[in-house]
Design a protein around this motif. Sequence first.
Motif, mmCIF file in Angstrom:
data_model
loop_
_atom_site.group_PDB
_atom_site.id
_atom_site.type_symbol
_atom_site.label_atom_id
_atom_site.label_comp_id
_atom_site.label_asym_id
_atom_site.label_seq_id
_atom_site.Cartn_x
_atom_site.Cartn_y
_atom_site.Cartn_z
ATOM 1 N N GLY A 11 113.156 -50.301 10.921
ATOM 2 C CA GLY A 11 113.617 -49.587 9.727
ATOM 3 C C GLY A 11 115.116 -49.367 9.753
ATOM 4 N N ASP A 12 115.671 -48.999 8.597
ATOM 5 C CA ASP A 12 117.095 -48.682 8.455
ATOM 6 C C ASP A 12 118.006 -49.862 8.812
ATOM 7 N N GLU A 13 117.546 -51.056 8.523
ATOM 8 C CA GLU A 13 118.325 -52.257 8.836
ATOM 9 C C GLU A 13 119.460 -52.455 7.838
ATOM 10 N N SER A 36 108.063 -41.481 0.331
ATOM 11 C CA SER A 36 109.373 -40.873 0.570
ATOM 12 C C SER A 36 109.718 -40.809 2.058
ATOM 13 N N ASN A 37 108.913 -41.416 2.913
ATOM 14 C CA ASN A 37 109.335 -41.615 4.315
ATOM 15 C C ASN A 37 110.454 -42.655 4.384
ATOM 16 N N ALA A 38 110.547 -43.510 3.371
ATOM 17 C CA ALA A 38 111.643 -44.473 3.306
ATOM 18 C C ALA A 38 112.901 -43.773 2.798
ATOM 19 N N GLY A 39 114.044 -44.220 3.271
ATOM 20 C CA GLY A 39 115.311 -43.662 2.786
ATOM 21 C C GLY A 39 116.363 -44.744 2.817
ATOM 22 N N HIS A 40 116.955 -45.008 1.660
ATOM 23 C CA HIS A 40 117.940 -46.087 1.582
ATOM 24 C C HIS A 40 119.228 -45.558 0.969
ATOM 25 N N THR A 41 120.344 -45.878 1.608
ATOM 26 C CA THR A 41 121.629 -45.469 1.052
ATOM 27 C C THR A 41 122.296 -46.666 0.396
ATOM 28 N N LYS A 121 102.668 -37.279 20.012
ATOM 29 C CA LYS A 121 103.165 -37.235 18.629
ATOM 30 C C LYS A 121 104.037 -38.457 18.295
ATOM 31 N N ILE A 122 104.006 -38.815 17.017
ATOM 32 C CA ILE A 122 104.663 -40.041 16.543
ATOM 33 C C ILE A 122 106.114 -39.780 16.150
ATOM 34 N N GLY A 123 106.371 -38.533 15.744
ATOM 35 C CA GLY A 123 107.704 -38.236 15.217
ATOM 36 C C GLY A 123 107.776 -38.656 13.760
ATOM 37 N N THR A 124 106.763 -38.280 12.984
ATOM 38 C CA THR A 124 106.736 -38.708 11.578
ATOM 39 C C THR A 124 107.845 -38.006 10.783
ATOM 40 N N THR A 125 107.989 -38.432 9.553
ATOM 41 C CA THR A 125 109.041 -37.861 8.707
ATOM 42 C C THR A 125 108.549 -36.597 7.983
ATOM 43 N N PHE A 126 107.302 -36.202 8.229
ATOM 44 C CA PHE A 126 106.696 -35.012 7.586
ATOM 45 C C PHE A 126 106.667 -35.111 6.062
ATOM 46 N N GLN A 127 106.585 -36.330 5.553
ATOM 47 C CA GLN A 127 106.560 -36.487 4.087
ATOM 48 C C GLN A 127 105.130 -36.560 3.552
ATOM 49 N N GLY A 218 110.696 -54.292 0.338
ATOM 50 C CA GLY A 218 109.812 -53.718 1.357
ATOM 51 C C GLY A 218 110.421 -52.453 1.945
ATOM 52 N N SER A 219 109.579 -51.476 2.218
ATOM 53 C CA SER A 219 110.075 -50.266 2.881
ATOM 54 C C SER A 219 109.834 -50.365 4.383
ATOM 55 N N HIS A 220 110.550 -49.536 5.128
ATOM 56 C CA HIS A 220 110.378 -49.423 6.591
ATOM 57 C C HIS A 220 110.761 -50.730 7.310
ATOM 58 N N GLY A 221 110.291 -50.873 8.546
ATOM 59 C CA GLY A 221 110.613 -52.082 9.305
ATOM 60 C C GLY A 221 109.323 -52.720 9.789
ATOM 61 N N VAL A 234 103.818 -46.045 14.691
ATOM 62 C CA VAL A 234 104.069 -46.844 13.483
ATOM 63 C C VAL A 234 103.930 -45.947 12.261
ATOM 64 N N THR A 235 104.195 -46.492 11.100
ATOM 65 C CA THR A 235 103.915 -45.754 9.880
ATOM 66 C C THR A 235 102.472 -46.090 9.468
ATOM 67 N N SER A 236 102.018 -45.587 8.332
ATOM 68 C CA SER A 236 100.593 -45.775 8.059
ATOM 69 C C SER A 236 100.324 -46.816 6.980
ATOM 70 N N GLY A 270 112.104 -41.504 15.707
ATOM 71 C CA GLY A 270 110.747 -41.155 16.141
ATOM 72 C C GLY A 270 110.417 -41.776 17.477
ATOM 73 N N ALA A 271 109.155 -41.568 17.913
ATOM 74 C CA ALA A 271 108.757 -41.991 19.261
ATOM 75 C C ALA A 271 108.314 -43.444 19.275
ATOM 76 N N GLY A 272 108.088 -43.975 20.505
ATOM 77 C CA GLY A 272 107.547 -45.321 20.644
ATOM 78 C C GLY A 272 108.448 -46.226 21.453
HETATM 79 P P1 IMO Z 1 113.217 -47.111 5.824
HETATM 80 O O1 IMO Z 1 112.539 -47.722 4.613
HETATM 81 C C1 IMO Z 1 112.993 -45.514 9.876
HETATM 82 C C2 IMO Z 1 109.083 -43.977 11.145
HETATM 83 C C3 IMO Z 1 109.190 -42.483 11.428
HETATM 84 C C4 IMO Z 1 108.115 -42.342 12.503
HETATM 85 C C5 IMO Z 1 107.039 -43.309 12.033
HETATM 86 C C6 IMO Z 1 105.901 -42.662 11.266
HETATM 87 O O2 IMO Z 1 114.294 -46.159 5.484
HETATM 88 O O3 IMO Z 1 113.625 -48.199 6.765
HETATM 89 P P2 IMO Z 1 105.743 -41.621 8.832
HETATM 90 O O4 IMO Z 1 106.475 -40.467 8.210
HETATM 91 O O5 IMO Z 1 105.929 -42.913 8.130
HETATM 92 O O6 IMO Z 1 104.292 -41.335 9.093
HETATM 93 O O7 IMO Z 1 106.403 -41.763 10.291
HETATM 94 O O8 IMO Z 1 107.684 -44.259 11.198
HETATM 95 N N1 IMO Z 1 109.582 -44.390 9.822
HETATM 96 C C7 IMO Z 1 110.813 -44.853 9.596
HETATM 97 N N2 IMO Z 1 111.866 -44.984 10.424
HETATM 98 N N3 IMO Z 1 113.099 -45.897 8.588
HETATM 99 C C8 IMO Z 1 112.043 -45.799 7.756
HETATM 100 O O9 IMO Z 1 112.048 -46.260 6.491
HETATM 101 C C9 IMO Z 1 110.836 -45.222 8.242
HETATM 102 N N4 IMO Z 1 109.637 -44.965 7.698
HETATM 103 C C10 IMO Z 1 108.868 -44.460 8.669
HETATM 104 O O10 IMO Z 1 110.458 -42.142 11.906
HETATM 105 O O11 IMO Z 1 108.596 -42.793 13.733
#
Ligand code: IMO
Length: 432
Positions: A11-13, A36-41, A121-127, A218-221, A234-236, A270-272
């Motif tokens: 993520g965040d590439e 909203s776990n995704a965040g893009h600037t 714990k995964i270290g989720t974004t609490f969204q 696509g969101s996340h990585g 991972v995310t879900s 987050g963790a992993g």
């Molecule tokens: P973008 O789209 C970086 C990570 C969280 C956590 C794990 C699970 O900006 O690249 P979640 O809240 O999804 O249940 O958390 O996934 N995570 C991301 N890390 N960029 C993201 O999105 C992420 N979306 C989820 O940090 O480790």
Amino acid sequence: MITLILGLQFGDEGKGKIVDYLSGSTDAVIKFNGGSNAGHTVVSDEGKFKFHLVPSGALRSKEVILGNGMTIDPFLLEEEIRDLEKVNKKLNLKISSIAHVVTPMHRYLDKAEEEIRGAMKIGTTFQGIGPTYEDKYARTGLRMADLADPELVSDKIELIYAMKRTMLEKSEFASPSARKEMASRLVASGKNLRKFLSDTEVYLNELASQGKNLLFEGSHGSMLDVDFGTYPYVTSSNTTSGALTTGSGLSLRKVDRIIGVVKSYMSRVGAGPFPTEITGEKADRLRTLGSEYGTTTGRPRRVGWLDLVLLRYTLMISDVNSIALTRLDTLGNFEEIKVGYSYKVDGKETKQLPRNEGDLQKAEVNYRSFKPWGFLSDARISQFIKDGKDSLPDELKEFINFISSELGKEIDILSFGDTRNKTMFCSKLATA
Ligand code: IMO
Ligand code: GDP
Ligand code: MG
């Protein structure tokens, strides 16, 4: 032309920046997974924008679409729309009526589940994303179209409460009146958003058959994919190319090209496992140099070297055509540059990603070092972009050529900054 943009790491590439760059001539930009776990600037002439639910292509694309694979917090979406309207961005928006709804109860559950996981714990974004997908697959979820039916909203909230009572009974939602109040807030928000609801899967197939330019964001990585990522950290949702079909209703067969966004070093929130992670003072300096703090949570991102073992795997899973390499300006400033090209597991060298958690945790990385190419002024960047890839400093060419030959992929986009004008298009983009 139908294009898919994916992040190939954790993520965040820099997906948002690349999507914005490519979305100038698109008819629609579509999101199909996550929430909203995704965040893009995105940095544009009008200022800095932070996108979560609305696609990053919203500043330039004629239309934006939120697909059925998403989990949408309606209150947050309303806020994001309002923020964009403040800068005069009238959004031509469509929301899938069958996308799932994140409620305040899901946000609470996200925290409660992390507490129960304790050391795991995964270290989720609490969204609230994980619990919302849980309800989707438990077949108890609320969908966007449901918000038009107050009785159904209340019934579903009661059902979710009954299913997850052990976790919820110490929360504010233990009170029937609090659940009622939440239900009416959701219905009110649904009313505001109703005009955007659509059968987006049908609409998208129509756009595709008319030959429109579509950009899927696509969101996340890829390593956060719920199947192929570093499970359970991972995310879900699925974050690899197959998610486009299930998350939008358009077949992957219709996609012309898949561009993988790769940051020239790596970060993880987050963790992993993170085999190429750098720690200590060196990590602090790289984090500061790249302002590596989460767009959604503000958490400091873990940082490390580029990992080609991991990239070989994610390129394969998503059948990526070409690569966009970001943050070359940031990395060139660092005094030392390394790239991990293979692992040593139990004394044996491998270029393949170990698929069990234990092996990944104990993998040692073999690195190749590169000379830094130094600070790149705005004027030099503009000159490179004008003169092309051959004009780049030799140190940078060596870095890029090594990555490209190890991965067997063209690097078609080079990114030297957070703005559109610091982007080099190297060749005609590879297509499927
Ligand atoms: P973008 O789209 C970086 C990570 C969280 C956590 C794990 C699970 O900006 O690249 P979640 O809240 O999804 O249940 O958390 O996934 N995570 C991301 N890390 N960029 C993201 O999105 C992420 N979306 C989820 O940090 O480790
Ligand atoms: P995303 O989740 O993949 O869209 O990435 P984020 O937006 O969360 O994080 C990437 C950050 O890097 C953002 O602040 C971007 O503005 C910034 N960025 C993207 N590409 C580049 C680049 O090539 N150089 C620099 N300096 N910043 C970049
Ligand atoms: Mg991000």
